[in-house]
Design an enzyme around this catalytic site. Structure first.
Site, PDB file in Angstrom:
ATOM      1  N   SER A   6       0.991  -1.167  -0.153  1.00  0.00           N
ATOM      2  CA  SER A   6       0.024   0.476   0.631  1.00  0.00           C
ATOM      3  C   SER A   6       0.633   1.458   0.074  1.00  0.00           C
ATOM      4  O   SER A   6       1.723   1.523   0.271  1.00  0.00           O
ATOM      5  CB  SER A   6      -1.344   0.328   0.763  1.00  0.00           C
ATOM      6  OG  SER A   6      -1.256   1.447   1.414  1.00  0.00           O
ATOM      7  N   HIS A  30      -1.163  -2.306  -4.052  1.00  0.00           N
ATOM      8  CA  HIS A  30      -2.190  -1.797  -3.554  1.00  0.00           C
ATOM      9  C   HIS A  30      -2.472  -0.292  -3.552  1.00  0.00           C
ATOM     10  O   HIS A  30      -1.954   0.383  -3.159  1.00  0.00           O
ATOM     11  CB  HIS A  30      -2.162  -1.927  -1.945  1.00  0.00           C
ATOM     12  CG  HIS A  30      -4.044  -2.357  -1.062  1.00  0.00           C
ATOM     13  ND1 HIS A  30      -4.635  -3.242  -0.965  1.00  0.00           N
ATOM     14  CD2 HIS A  30      -4.028  -1.103  -0.386  1.00  0.00           C
ATOM     15  CE1 HIS A  30      -5.311  -3.096  -0.668  1.00  0.00           C
ATOM     16  NE2 HIS A  30      -5.763  -1.795   0.041  1.00  0.00           N
ATOM     17  N   ASP A  32      -5.427   2.459  -2.408  1.00  0.00           N
ATOM     18  CA  ASP A  32      -6.740   2.673  -1.355  1.00  0.00           C
ATOM     19  C   ASP A  32      -7.568   4.085  -1.566  1.00  0.00           C
ATOM     20  O   ASP A  32      -6.947   5.251  -1.483  1.00  0.00           O
ATOM     21  CB  ASP A  32      -6.370   2.602   0.101  1.00  0.00           C
ATOM     22  CG  ASP A  32      -5.220   1.441   1.128  1.00  0.00           C
ATOM     23  OD1 ASP A  32      -6.177   1.048   1.175  1.00  0.00           O
ATOM     24  OD2 ASP A  32      -4.156   1.647   1.035  1.00  0.00           O
ATOM     25  N   MET A  34     -10.499   6.145  -1.391  1.00  0.00           N
ATOM     26  CA  MET A  34     -11.454   6.698  -0.645  1.00  0.00           C
ATOM     27  C   MET A  34     -12.261   7.969  -1.241  1.00  0.00           C
ATOM     28  O   MET A  34     -11.680   8.896  -1.555  1.00  0.00           O
ATOM     29  CB  MET A  34     -10.487   7.244   0.519  1.00  0.00           C
ATOM     30  CG  MET A  34      -9.328   6.100   0.789  1.00  0.00           C
ATOM     31  SD  MET A  34      -8.269   6.616   2.945  1.00  0.00           S
ATOM     32  CE  MET A  34      -7.448   5.683   3.233  1.00  0.00           C
ATOM     33  N   HIS A  63      -8.593  -1.454  -4.078  1.00  0.00           N
ATOM     34  CA  HIS A  63      -9.302  -1.331  -2.862  1.00  0.00           C
ATOM     35  C   HIS A  63     -10.528  -0.316  -2.300  1.00  0.00           C
ATOM     36  O   HIS A  63      -9.467   1.391  -2.006  1.00  0.00           O
ATOM     37  CB  HIS A  63      -8.518  -1.384  -0.555  1.00  0.00           C
ATOM     38  CG  HIS A  63      -9.110  -1.319   0.353  1.00  0.00           C
ATOM     39  ND1 HIS A  63      -8.212  -1.184   1.377  1.00  0.00           N
ATOM     40  CD2 HIS A  63     -10.165  -1.596   0.085  1.00  0.00           C
ATOM     41  CE1 HIS A  63      -9.291  -1.437   2.159  1.00  0.00           C
ATOM     42  NE2 HIS A  63     -11.019  -1.610   1.445  1.00  0.00           N
ATOM     43  N   MET A  65     -12.951   2.797  -0.683  1.00  0.00           N
ATOM     44  CA  MET A  65     -13.253   2.413   0.603  1.00  0.00           C
ATOM     45  C   MET A  65     -14.539   3.664  -0.006  1.00  0.00           C
ATOM     46  O   MET A  65     -14.155   5.014   0.456  1.00  0.00           O
ATOM     47  CB  MET A  65     -12.330   2.945   1.305  1.00  0.00           C
ATOM     48  CG  MET A  65     -11.959   1.629   1.991  1.00  0.00           C
ATOM     49  SD  MET A  65      -9.667   2.227   2.463  1.00  0.00           S
ATOM     50  CE  MET A  65      -8.970   1.996   1.756  1.00  0.00           C
ATOM     51  N   MET A 132     -10.086  -5.784   7.015  1.00  0.00           N
ATOM     52  CA  MET A 132      -9.257  -5.253   7.655  1.00  0.00           C
ATOM     53  C   MET A 132      -9.054  -5.296   9.252  1.00  0.00           C
ATOM     54  O   MET A 132      -9.691  -5.284  10.336  1.00  0.00           O
ATOM     55  CB  MET A 132     -10.944  -3.590   7.448  1.00  0.00           C
ATOM     56  CG  MET A 132     -11.094  -3.844   6.259  1.00  0.00           C
ATOM     57  SD  MET A 132      -9.519  -3.389   5.463  1.00  0.00           S
ATOM     58  CE  MET A 132      -8.837  -1.896   6.319  1.00  0.00           C
ATOM     59  N   ASP A 167      -5.084  -6.498   6.014  1.00  0.00           N
ATOM     60  CA  ASP A 167      -5.149  -5.102   5.601  1.00  0.00           C
ATOM     61  C   ASP A 167      -4.916  -4.200   6.658  1.00  0.00           C
ATOM     62  O   ASP A 167      -5.944  -4.146   8.109  1.00  0.00           O
ATOM     63  CB  ASP A 167      -6.064  -4.394   4.225  1.00  0.00           C
ATOM     64  CG  ASP A 167      -5.330  -2.756   3.925  1.00  0.00           C
ATOM     65  OD1 ASP A 167      -4.230  -2.543   4.365  1.00  0.00           O
ATOM     66  OD2 ASP A 167      -6.261  -2.608   3.011  1.00  0.00           O
TER      67      ASP A 167
END
Ligand code: DX5
Ligand code: ZN
Length: 206
Positions: A6, A30, A32, A34, A63, A65, A132, A167
Protein backbone atom coordinates in the site's frame (compact mmCIF):
# COMPACT_ATOMS: atom_id res chain seq x y z
CA UNK A 1 3.05 -15.25 1.60
CA UNK A 2 2.02 -12.84 -1.15
CA UNK A 3 2.74 -9.19 -0.37
CA UNK A 4 0.69 -6.29 -1.68
CA UNK A 5 2.28 -2.90 -0.99
CA UNK A 6 0.00 0.00 0.00
CA UNK A 7 1.46 3.36 -1.04
CA UNK A 8 -1.12 5.35 0.95
CA UNK A 9 1.44 6.62 3.47
CA UNK A 10 3.72 7.66 0.59
CA UNK A 11 1.02 9.69 -1.22
CA UNK A 12 3.24 12.80 -1.16
CA UNK A 13 5.99 10.93 -3.04
CA UNK A 14 3.89 8.60 -5.14
CA UNK A 15 6.08 8.28 -8.24
CA UNK A 16 9.13 7.50 -6.10
CA UNK A 17 7.16 4.88 -4.14
CA UNK A 18 5.77 3.17 -7.24
CA UNK A 19 9.25 2.94 -8.76
CA UNK A 20 10.55 1.37 -5.54
CA UNK A 21 7.71 -1.16 -5.64
CA UNK A 22 8.48 -1.87 -9.32
CA UNK A 23 12.08 -2.77 -8.42
CA UNK A 24 11.06 -4.98 -5.50
CA UNK A 25 9.80 -8.53 -5.02
CA UNK A 26 6.27 -7.25 -4.21
CA UNK A 27 3.45 -9.28 -5.75
CA UNK A 28 0.91 -6.44 -6.06
CA UNK A 29 0.58 -2.69 -5.76
CA UNK A 30 -2.30 -1.83 -3.39
CA UNK A 31 -4.17 1.44 -3.99
CA UNK A 32 -6.51 2.78 -1.30
CA UNK A 33 -9.29 4.69 -2.99
CA UNK A 34 -11.27 6.86 -0.54
CA UNK A 35 -14.33 8.95 -1.44
CA UNK A 36 -14.64 11.19 1.66
CA UNK A 37 -17.94 9.45 2.53
CA UNK A 38 -17.35 5.79 3.34
CA UNK A 39 -14.28 7.15 5.15
CA UNK A 40 -13.42 10.78 5.92
CA UNK A 41 -10.29 10.87 3.79
CA UNK A 42 -10.23 11.42 -0.01
CA UNK A 43 -7.48 9.69 -1.99
CA UNK A 44 -6.68 8.23 -5.41
CA UNK A 45 -9.18 9.91 -7.72
CA UNK A 46 -9.58 8.06 -11.00
CA UNK A 47 -7.08 10.30 -12.88
CA UNK A 48 -4.38 9.46 -10.34
CA UNK A 49 -5.09 5.73 -10.70
CA UNK A 50 -4.74 6.08 -14.49
CA UNK A 51 -1.33 7.72 -13.99
CA UNK A 52 -0.30 4.96 -11.57
CA UNK A 53 -1.28 2.32 -14.16
CA UNK A 54 1.06 3.95 -16.67
CA UNK A 55 4.02 3.74 -14.24
CA UNK A 56 3.42 0.49 -12.34
CA UNK A 57 5.00 -2.79 -13.42
CA UNK A 58 3.10 -4.72 -10.74
CA UNK A 59 -0.47 -5.94 -11.03
CA UNK A 60 -2.89 -3.61 -9.25
CA UNK A 61 -4.85 -4.54 -6.15
CA UNK A 62 -7.39 -1.72 -5.85
CA UNK A 63 -9.18 -1.31 -2.52
CA UNK A 64 -12.26 0.89 -2.79
CA UNK A 65 -13.40 2.55 0.42
CA UNK A 66 -16.37 4.16 -1.29
CA UNK A 67 -20.11 4.38 -0.68
CA UNK A 68 -21.43 4.24 -4.21
CA UNK A 69 -21.71 1.23 -6.50
CA UNK A 70 -21.51 3.67 -9.41
CA UNK A 71 -17.96 4.51 -8.27
CA UNK A 72 -17.16 0.78 -8.11
CA UNK A 73 -18.24 0.46 -11.76
CA UNK A 74 -16.08 3.42 -12.82
CA UNK A 75 -12.92 1.95 -11.27
CA UNK A 76 -13.73 -1.52 -12.65
CA UNK A 77 -13.37 -0.08 -16.16
CA UNK A 78 -9.66 0.53 -15.43
CA UNK A 79 -9.30 -3.28 -15.30
CA UNK A 80 -7.05 -3.80 -12.25
CA UNK A 81 -6.03 -7.36 -11.37
CA UNK A 82 -8.22 -7.28 -8.24
CA UNK A 83 -11.02 -4.84 -7.48
CA UNK A 84 -12.04 -5.01 -3.84
CA UNK A 85 -14.99 -3.11 -2.39
CA UNK A 86 -16.68 -3.33 1.00
CA UNK A 87 -19.29 -5.92 1.95
CA UNK A 88 -20.90 -3.15 4.04
CA UNK A 89 -22.14 -1.42 0.81
CA UNK A 90 -23.18 -4.61 -1.00
CA UNK A 91 -26.87 -5.04 -1.84
CA UNK A 92 -26.91 -8.08 -4.12
CA UNK A 93 -24.87 -10.00 -6.72
CA UNK A 94 -25.33 -7.51 -9.55
CA UNK A 95 -22.12 -5.55 -8.94
CA UNK A 96 -20.10 -8.75 -8.49
CA UNK A 97 -21.37 -10.09 -11.81
CA UNK A 98 -20.67 -6.77 -13.53
CA UNK A 99 -17.04 -6.59 -12.35
CA UNK A 100 -16.47 -10.24 -13.29
CA UNK A 101 -17.96 -9.65 -16.74
CA UNK A 102 -15.05 -7.25 -17.38
CA UNK A 103 -12.54 -9.98 -16.59
CA UNK A 104 -11.57 -8.34 -13.29
CA UNK A 105 -11.18 -10.43 -10.13
CA UNK A 106 -13.52 -9.44 -7.30
CA UNK A 107 -12.61 -8.95 -3.66
CA UNK A 108 -14.87 -8.15 -0.73
CA UNK A 109 -13.40 -6.17 2.18
CA UNK A 110 -14.83 -6.46 5.68
CA UNK A 111 -14.44 -3.96 8.51
CA UNK A 112 -13.16 -5.09 11.93
CA UNK A 113 -16.61 -4.95 13.58
CA UNK A 114 -18.63 -6.51 10.74
CA UNK A 115 -19.61 -10.17 11.25
CA UNK A 116 -18.38 -12.71 8.69
CA UNK A 117 -22.01 -13.89 8.24
CA UNK A 118 -22.35 -10.97 5.80
CA UNK A 119 -19.72 -12.54 3.53
CA UNK A 120 -20.97 -16.10 3.56
CA UNK A 121 -23.60 -15.85 0.76
CA UNK A 122 -20.93 -14.53 -1.65
CA UNK A 123 -17.98 -16.82 -0.96
CA UNK A 124 -18.43 -18.98 -4.07
CA UNK A 125 -18.75 -15.93 -6.33
CA UNK A 126 -15.68 -13.91 -5.37
CA UNK A 127 -11.91 -14.32 -5.69
CA UNK A 128 -10.62 -12.65 -2.53
CA UNK A 129 -11.65 -11.58 0.97
CA UNK A 130 -9.84 -8.60 2.49
CA UNK A 131 -10.01 -8.53 6.27
CA UNK A 132 -9.49 -5.05 7.67
CA UNK A 133 -7.22 -5.25 10.71
CA UNK A 134 -7.58 -1.50 11.35
CA UNK A 135 -10.50 0.90 10.90
CA UNK A 136 -10.31 1.87 7.23
CA UNK A 137 -9.22 5.39 6.30
CA UNK A 138 -5.65 5.85 7.51
CA UNK A 139 -2.27 4.18 7.23
CA UNK A 140 0.03 3.61 10.19
CA UNK A 141 -2.52 2.32 12.76
CA UNK A 142 -1.86 -0.62 15.11
CA UNK A 143 -2.99 -4.13 14.07
CA UNK A 144 -6.23 -5.29 15.75
CA UNK A 145 -5.39 -8.79 16.96
CA UNK A 146 -9.05 -9.77 17.49
CA UNK A 147 -9.52 -9.87 13.70
CA UNK A 148 -7.31 -12.98 13.56
CA UNK A 149 -10.16 -15.06 15.09
CA UNK A 150 -12.48 -14.01 12.25
CA UNK A 151 -9.86 -15.04 9.68
CA UNK A 152 -9.51 -18.48 11.27
CA UNK A 153 -13.29 -19.01 11.30
CA UNK A 154 -13.68 -18.02 7.66
CA UNK A 155 -10.70 -20.11 6.59
CA UNK A 156 -12.48 -23.24 7.86
CA UNK A 157 -15.50 -22.70 5.61
CA UNK A 158 -13.94 -20.88 2.63
CA UNK A 159 -13.60 -22.50 -0.82
CA UNK A 160 -10.02 -23.73 -1.30
CA UNK A 161 -9.20 -21.26 -4.07
CA UNK A 162 -10.47 -18.15 -2.25
CA UNK A 163 -7.56 -15.78 -1.51
CA UNK A 164 -7.57 -14.51 2.05
CA UNK A 165 -5.84 -11.17 2.48
CA UNK A 166 -5.51 -8.82 5.44
CA UNK A 167 -4.95 -5.08 5.52
CA UNK A 168 -3.75 -2.68 8.20
CA UNK A 169 -0.89 -2.65 10.69
CA UNK A 170 0.96 -5.56 9.09
CA UNK A 171 4.66 -5.59 9.99
CA UNK A 172 7.41 -8.16 10.67
CA UNK A 173 5.75 -9.07 14.01
CA UNK A 174 2.03 -9.12 13.18
CA UNK A 175 2.65 -11.04 9.94
CA UNK A 176 3.16 -14.23 11.98
CA UNK A 177 -0.40 -13.95 13.34
CA UNK A 178 -1.67 -13.55 9.77
CA UNK A 179 0.29 -16.56 8.56
CA UNK A 180 -0.91 -18.70 11.46
CA UNK A 181 -4.54 -17.70 10.84
CA UNK A 182 -4.33 -18.86 7.22
CA UNK A 183 -3.87 -15.68 5.20
CA UNK A 184 -2.54 -16.10 1.66
CA UNK A 185 -1.71 -12.43 1.25
CA UNK A 186 -0.92 -9.41 3.39
CA UNK A 187 -1.28 -5.74 2.53
CA UNK A 188 1.41 -3.65 4.15
CA UNK A 189 1.97 0.10 3.86
CA UNK A 190 3.93 2.19 6.35
CA UNK A 191 6.13 -0.72 7.47
CA UNK A 192 7.46 -0.83 3.89
CA UNK A 193 7.23 2.76 2.66
CA UNK A 194 8.59 4.51 5.79
CA UNK A 195 11.96 3.02 4.93
CA UNK A 196 14.36 3.31 2.01
CA UNK A 197 14.89 -0.38 1.40
CA UNK A 198 11.40 -1.54 0.39
CA UNK A 199 12.61 -4.94 -0.77
CA UNK A 200 14.28 -5.77 2.54
CA UNK A 201 10.99 -5.06 4.35
CA UNK A 202 8.95 -7.06 1.82
CA UNK A 203 11.24 -10.07 2.26
CA UNK A 204 10.67 -9.96 6.02
CA UNK A 205 6.96 -10.46 5.34
CA UNK A 206 7.24 -13.22 2.73
C1 DX5 B 1 -6.36 1.55 5.51
C2 DX5 B 1 -5.83 1.01 4.21
C3 DX5 B 1 -4.58 0.21 4.31
C4 DX5 B 1 -3.43 0.92 4.95
C5 DX5 B 1 -2.26 0.02 5.13
O1 DX5 B 1 -7.58 2.16 5.26
O2 DX5 B 1 -6.81 0.17 3.62
O3 DX5 B 1 -4.24 -0.32 3.04
O4 DX5 B 1 -3.04 2.05 4.23
O5 DX5 B 1 -1.26 0.79 5.73
P1 DX5 B 1 -0.50 0.31 7.04
O6 DX5 B 1 0.25 -0.92 6.67
O7 DX5 B 1 0.38 1.48 7.32
O8 DX5 B 1 -1.52 0.06 8.11
ZN1 ZN C 1 -6.22 -0.96 1.80
Amino acid sequence: MKVSVSVLSAYDRLIYAIKKVNESSADFLHLDVMDGMFVANKKFPIEVVKDVISISKKPLDVHLMVDSLKTVKEYALLKPEYLTFHVEILEDYEIIDYVKSLGVKVGLAINPETKIDKLIPYLDDIDLVLFMSVEPGLGGQPFKEEVVEKVKTLKKIAPKDLIISIDGGVNDKTVSLCRYAGCDMVVSGSFITNNDNYDERIRLLK
